[in-house]
Structures are given as structure tokens and as C-alpha cells.
Design a protein around this motif. Structure first.
Motif, PDB file in Angstrom:
ATOM      1  N   LEU A  36     -11.087 -20.866 -10.326  1.00 59.03           N
ATOM      2  CA  LEU A  36     -10.379 -19.798  -9.722  1.00 59.03           C
ATOM      3  C   LEU A  36     -11.585 -18.618  -9.436  1.00 59.03           C
ATOM      4  N   ASN A  37     -11.712 -18.299  -8.122  1.00 58.17           N
ATOM      5  CA  ASN A  37     -12.646 -17.303  -7.943  1.00 58.17           C
ATOM      6  C   ASN A  37     -12.011 -16.019  -7.338  1.00 58.17           C
ATOM      7  N   VAL A  38     -12.491 -14.964  -7.256  1.00 63.42           N
ATOM      8  CA  VAL A  38     -12.027 -13.651  -7.099  1.00 63.42           C
ATOM      9  C   VAL A  38     -13.383 -12.781  -6.653  1.00 63.42           C
ATOM     10  N   GLU A  39     -13.476 -12.330  -5.514  1.00 69.53           N
ATOM     11  CA  GLU A  39     -14.535 -11.363  -5.279  1.00 69.53           C
ATOM     12  C   GLU A  39     -13.880 -10.083  -4.602  1.00 69.53           C
ATOM     13  N   PHE A  40     -14.667  -9.182  -5.188  1.00 70.40           N
ATOM     14  CA  PHE A  40     -13.944  -7.594  -4.946  1.00 70.40           C
ATOM     15  C   PHE A  40     -14.959  -6.567  -4.953  1.00 70.40           C
ATOM     16  N   GLY A  41     -14.818  -5.736  -4.432  1.00 68.47           N
ATOM     17  CA  GLY A  41     -15.548  -4.220  -4.348  1.00 68.47           C
ATOM     18  C   GLY A  41     -14.679  -3.055  -4.693  1.00 68.47           C
ATOM     19  N   PHE A  42     -14.886  -2.082  -4.194  1.00 71.56           N
ATOM     20  CA  PHE A  42     -14.013  -0.685  -4.405  1.00 71.56           C
ATOM     21  C   PHE A  42     -13.871   0.119  -3.092  1.00 71.56           C
ATOM     22  N   THR A  43     -13.032   0.804  -2.987  1.00 71.35           N
ATOM     23  CA  THR A  43     -12.817   1.744  -1.846  1.00 71.35           C
ATOM     24  C   THR A  43     -11.706   3.051  -2.256  1.00 71.35           C
ATOM     25  N   ASP A  44     -12.016   4.116  -1.881  1.00 68.65           N
ATOM     26  CA  ASP A  44     -11.466   5.262  -2.253  1.00 68.65           C
ATOM     27  C   ASP A  44     -10.094   5.142  -1.770  1.00 68.65           C
ATOM     28  N   ARG A  45      -9.104   5.498  -2.937  1.00 66.32           N
ATOM     29  CA  ARG A  45      -7.726   5.332  -2.621  1.00 66.32           C
ATOM     30  C   ARG A  45      -7.150   6.792  -2.255  1.00 66.32           C
ATOM     31  N   GLY A  46      -8.098   7.806  -2.306  1.00 60.65           N
ATOM     32  CA  GLY A  46      -7.472   8.922  -1.927  1.00 60.65           C
ATOM     33  C   GLY A  46      -6.588   9.797  -3.217  1.00 60.65           C
ATOM     34  N   GLN A  47      -5.248   9.983  -2.979  1.00 63.57           N
ATOM     35  CA  GLN A  47      -4.658  10.721  -4.034  1.00 63.57           C
ATOM     36  C   GLN A  47      -3.632   9.371  -4.946  1.00 63.57           C
ATOM     37  N   ALA A  48      -3.832   8.356  -4.434  1.00 59.97           N
ATOM     38  CA  ALA A  48      -2.785   7.227  -4.951  1.00 59.97           C
ATOM     39  C   ALA A  48      -3.272   6.892  -6.514  1.00 59.97           C
ATOM     40  N   ALA A  49      -2.206   6.717  -7.110  1.00 61.92           N
ATOM     41  CA  ALA A  49      -2.592   6.220  -8.544  1.00 61.92           C
ATOM     42  C   ALA A  49      -1.689   4.929  -8.829  1.00 61.92           C
ATOM     43  N   PRO A  50      -2.116   4.243  -9.609  1.00 60.06           N
ATOM     44  CA  PRO A  50      -3.299   4.678 -10.677  1.00 60.06           C
ATOM     45  C   PRO A  50      -4.443   4.186 -10.192  1.00 60.06           C
ATOM     46  N   ASP A  51      -5.707   5.035 -10.631  1.00 59.97           N
ATOM     47  CA  ASP A  51      -6.932   4.533 -10.136  1.00 59.97           C
ATOM     48  C   ASP A  51      -7.790   4.161 -11.245  1.00 59.97           C
ATOM     49  N   ILE A  52      -8.711   3.804 -11.043  1.00 60.49           N
ATOM     50  CA  ILE A  52      -9.920   3.266 -12.183  1.00 60.49           C
ATOM     51  C   ILE A  52     -10.159   4.470 -13.007  1.00 60.49           C
ATOM     52  N   ARG A  53     -10.452   5.822 -12.615  1.00 58.48           N
ATOM     53  CA  ARG A  53     -10.711   6.641 -13.494  1.00 58.48           C
ATOM     54  C   ARG A  53      -9.736   7.215 -14.348  1.00 58.48           C
ATOM     55  N   THR A  54      -8.397   7.101 -13.921  1.00 61.54           N
ATOM     56  CA  THR A  54      -7.134   7.543 -14.539  1.00 61.54           C
ATOM     57  C   THR A  54      -6.991   6.714 -15.820  1.00 61.54           C
ATOM     58  N   ILE A  55      -7.204   5.358 -15.647  1.00 61.91           N
ATOM     59  CA  ILE A  55      -7.009   4.292 -16.702  1.00 61.91           C
ATOM     60  C   ILE A  55      -8.243   4.429 -17.450  1.00 61.91           C
ATOM     61  N   ALA A  56      -9.519   4.803 -17.201  1.00 63.66           N
ATOM     62  CA  ALA A  56     -10.649   4.798 -17.964  1.00 63.66           C
ATOM     63  C   ALA A  56     -10.795   5.798 -19.196  1.00 63.66           C
ATOM     64  N   GLU A  57      -9.734   6.903 -18.657  1.00 69.11           N
ATOM     65  CA  GLU A  57      -9.533   8.136 -19.234  1.00 69.11           C
ATOM     66  C   GLU A  57      -8.594   7.809 -20.608  1.00 69.11           C
ATOM     67  N   GLU A  58      -7.649   6.746 -20.460  1.00 63.78           N
ATOM     68  CA  GLU A  58      -6.933   6.319 -21.345  1.00 63.78           C
ATOM     69  C   GLU A  58      -7.374   5.082 -22.083  1.00 63.78           C
ATOM     70  N   GLU A  59      -8.190   4.515 -21.600  1.00 64.88           N
ATOM     71  CA  GLU A  59      -8.840   3.259 -22.369  1.00 64.88           C
ATOM     72  C   GLU A  59     -10.419   3.513 -22.610  1.00 64.88           C
ATOM     73  N   GLU A  60     -10.594   3.629 -23.574  1.00 68.47           N
ATOM     74  CA  GLU A  60     -12.189   4.031 -23.831  1.00 68.47           C
ATOM     75  C   GLU A  60     -12.898   2.774 -23.639  1.00 68.47           C
ATOM     76  N   GLU A  61     -12.235   1.645 -24.022  1.00 71.77           N
ATOM     77  CA  GLU A  61     -13.178   0.187 -23.485  1.00 71.77           C
ATOM     78  C   GLU A  61     -13.366   0.142 -22.151  1.00 71.77           C
ATOM     79  N   VAL A  62     -12.459   0.545 -21.088  1.00 67.29           N
ATOM     80  CA  VAL A  62     -12.873   0.404 -19.794  1.00 67.29           C
ATOM     81  C   VAL A  62     -14.112   1.329 -19.760  1.00 67.29           C
ATOM     82  N   THR A  63     -14.170   2.737 -20.158  1.00 68.84           N
ATOM     83  CA  THR A  63     -15.146   3.442 -19.875  1.00 68.84           C
ATOM     84  C   THR A  63     -16.461   2.954 -20.245  1.00 68.84           C
TER      85      THR A  63
END
Length: 305
Positions: A93-120
């Protein structure tokens, strides 16, 4: 924003995933030429075995063998190829992805990283690729994500974003466990888990209860427990319960219908089925055989009548 997963830039701004490709594929007797993607790729091995050649760093070629339940995270811009031998096959099973600016939409990666130190920690590590073993944590999320993308398209929706975030958190935790070398302490955690099972087998034990008792994530505990004992937590608990049931049947006169309660199996019918599967005998047959064996031993003892 480039397609690299391993970049600290994701920790600033409001970024979410952008999906480019996602598919299941059965491979056999196949050799792919070296190629690169502008996106990050996850290749998950559902069955079989294959080889991934990766040109990392200064063009140094490294070979990775993927087996069932393992997956590789390939960063963008990393040359790689798939090799499947003539006498083997694999399903991926393959998935290819990049990243895009979501504006004010949430949750974004930064918000999750602030809560999950493993992600940071995960996003800050500079690497070309990462290979991890899964214990049925990553695949269900990855499968749900691909199914949602298949049905709803690649436009970023709340559900696909949430599934991606869940996938990122799960992979980050797996990577952090490996980085910390926590497997070196696995024997101690498994011993404590077994002690807990022996002390609480008569209760309604769930895997998360055992994990909580040793302060480990349930998925991680299941992995090291199976590695150390060769059994799942559930199978080991069943073994303890069935051995205790054998003891109660052979050494006490507790009524058979009550034995299931003594060993923590709520359903008498389920206990009956478990016991027969474990011993090849029904509880009544086992007690009868135990009584006969005890009687025969008494006749053999000096002064037996």
C-alpha cells in the motif's frame, strides 16, 4: 513548501498534507529503475517480501528488505527503486504526499507537534528514509486514509487531515521508541506484565489495563511482549486462565459451571469453548480423567485399597 516530511519548517505556519498518489499494488518478478519523487512516500508491506534500494547521503546505495508488517518512509528527492525477485511476490500500500498551507484551518501539524513531543522530534530529524515495524497500529489508519481519499478525492477535508495527523503521531511514536532503544528494557516490562496477568486473571483485563500498570503505550507493550514470549498478551492471559481452570477442576470440587467465574471468563459457553480448544477435552471430561488418575494413584500407594 517542499514535499519533505523531515523538515522543521512544518513546525511553523499552518501546514497540512497534500496527497498526490495512493494505491494498492501486487508485485512479482519486477525491477523498477531508480527514480525520485518531489513528495514523501510511504510503502507499507501487506504481504510477501521485497527489496528497496536507496541512494542516500552522497549517493551511497543501501538495501532494505521489507517483510509483512514493515514499512518505509522515503523522503522527497531520495533516489530509490523496488526489486521483487522472480521467486517471490509482495503486496503493498503506497501513499505519496507533500504539504500545503492550510491558512487558519485546524488541526495543523504545528498544533499537533506542540502537544506531542514525539512529533516534534520526528520532524526535526534529518534522514533520507526510515524503516519501522508495525503491530497493527499504522496499517488500519493508513488503510482508512486511502479509502477516504479514494471515495472523496484529494481535496483536503477534515477527515483526511485528521487521519493523516493520526498516522503522523503513530509513526512518530514508533520512531521515538526505536531511537530511545527502549527494547533493551523489554524483558523487565514483560516480566511486570506477566506478574500483573497472574494477579488479575480473575478480572476483566484489557490490554490497556496491563499497559497502564507498567507505564507503556499499549501498542508498544504488545510488540515487545510478543517478541519476548512468542505470544500475544491475550493468548498469554488465556494460557494462565486455562492452567488455573485445570488446577481447579483436578484439585477442588468447585462446580464446573462456576469455574469460568473463578478464572475471569464471563461467559460459561465461551469458557467451555476455550477450555476444549486448549486441552482437547471438555471441562467435565478433564475432571473425570483427573478423578480417575487420582484414584489409580491411590491404589498404587502402599496400603491403598
Amino acid at each position: 513548501m517542499n514535499g519533505s516530511l523531515f523538515q522543521e519548517a512544518l513546525l511553523s505556519g499552518s501546514y497540512g498534507p497534500k496527497f498526490y498518489a495512493f494505491y494498492y499494488k501486487q508485485w512479482s518478478n519486477y525491477q523498477m529503475p531508480f527514480h525520485v519523487h518531489d513528495s514523501t512516500e510511504i510503502m507499507y508491506m501487506i504481504s510477501g517480501q521485497c527489496r528497496i534500494d536507496v541512494r542516500a547521503g552522497e549517493g551511497q546505495e543501501q538495501r532494505v528488505v521489507l517483510r509483512k508488517g514493515e514499512f518505509i518512509v522515503l523522503d522527497s528527492g531520495v533516489p530509490h527503486r523496488l526489486i521483487v525477485d522472480a521467486d517471490s511476490s509482495c503486496r503493498m500500500l503506497n501513499v505519496e504526499f507533500g504539504f500545503t498551507d492550510r491558512g487558519q484551518a485546524a488541526p495543523d501539524i504545528r498544533t499537533i507537534a506542540e502537544e506531542e513531543e514525539e512529533v516534534t522530534a520526528f520532524l526535526r530529524r534529518d534522514r533520507s528514509y526510515l524503516v519501522l515495524s508495525d503491530e497493527e497500529e499504522v496499517y488500519p489508519v493508513l488503510r482508512s486514509l486511502v479509502l477516504e481519499l479514494d471515495q472523496r478525492g484529494t481535496d483536503l477535508r477534515t477527515i483526511t487531515n485528521v487521519l493523516f495527523i493520526q498516522l503522523l503521531v503513530t509513526i512518530s511514536r514508533l520512531a521515538e521508541e526505536r531511537e530511545r532503544g527502549a527494547f533493551g528494557h523489554s524483558e523487565l516490562y514483560v516480566k511486570r506484565s506477566i506478574d500483573f496477568l497472574h494477579q488479575h486473571y480473575d478480572q476483566n483485563i484489557r490490554i490497556k489495563d496491563v499497559a497502564s500498570s507498567v507505564n507503556l503505550h499499549p501498542g508498544y507493550l504488545q510488540r515487545i511482549f510478543r517478541k519476548e514470549t512468542g505470544h500475544t498478551l491475550t493468548a498469554y492471559l488465556t494460557m494462565i486462565r486455562m492452567e488455573k481452570a485445570k488446577q481447579l477442576l483436578s484439585r477442588t470440587d468447585i462446580p464446573i459451571p462456576e469455574i469460568s467465574e473463578y478464572v475471569g471468563v464471563a461467559s460459561r459457553q465461551y469458557f467451555h469453548a476455550l477450555f476444549k480448544k486448549y486441552t482437547k477435552l471438555t471441562p467435565a471430561q478433564y475432571r473425570q480423567n483427573s478423578d480417575k488418575y487420582s484414584w489409580d494413584r491411590r491404589l498404587e500407594e502402599p496400603g491403598g485399597h
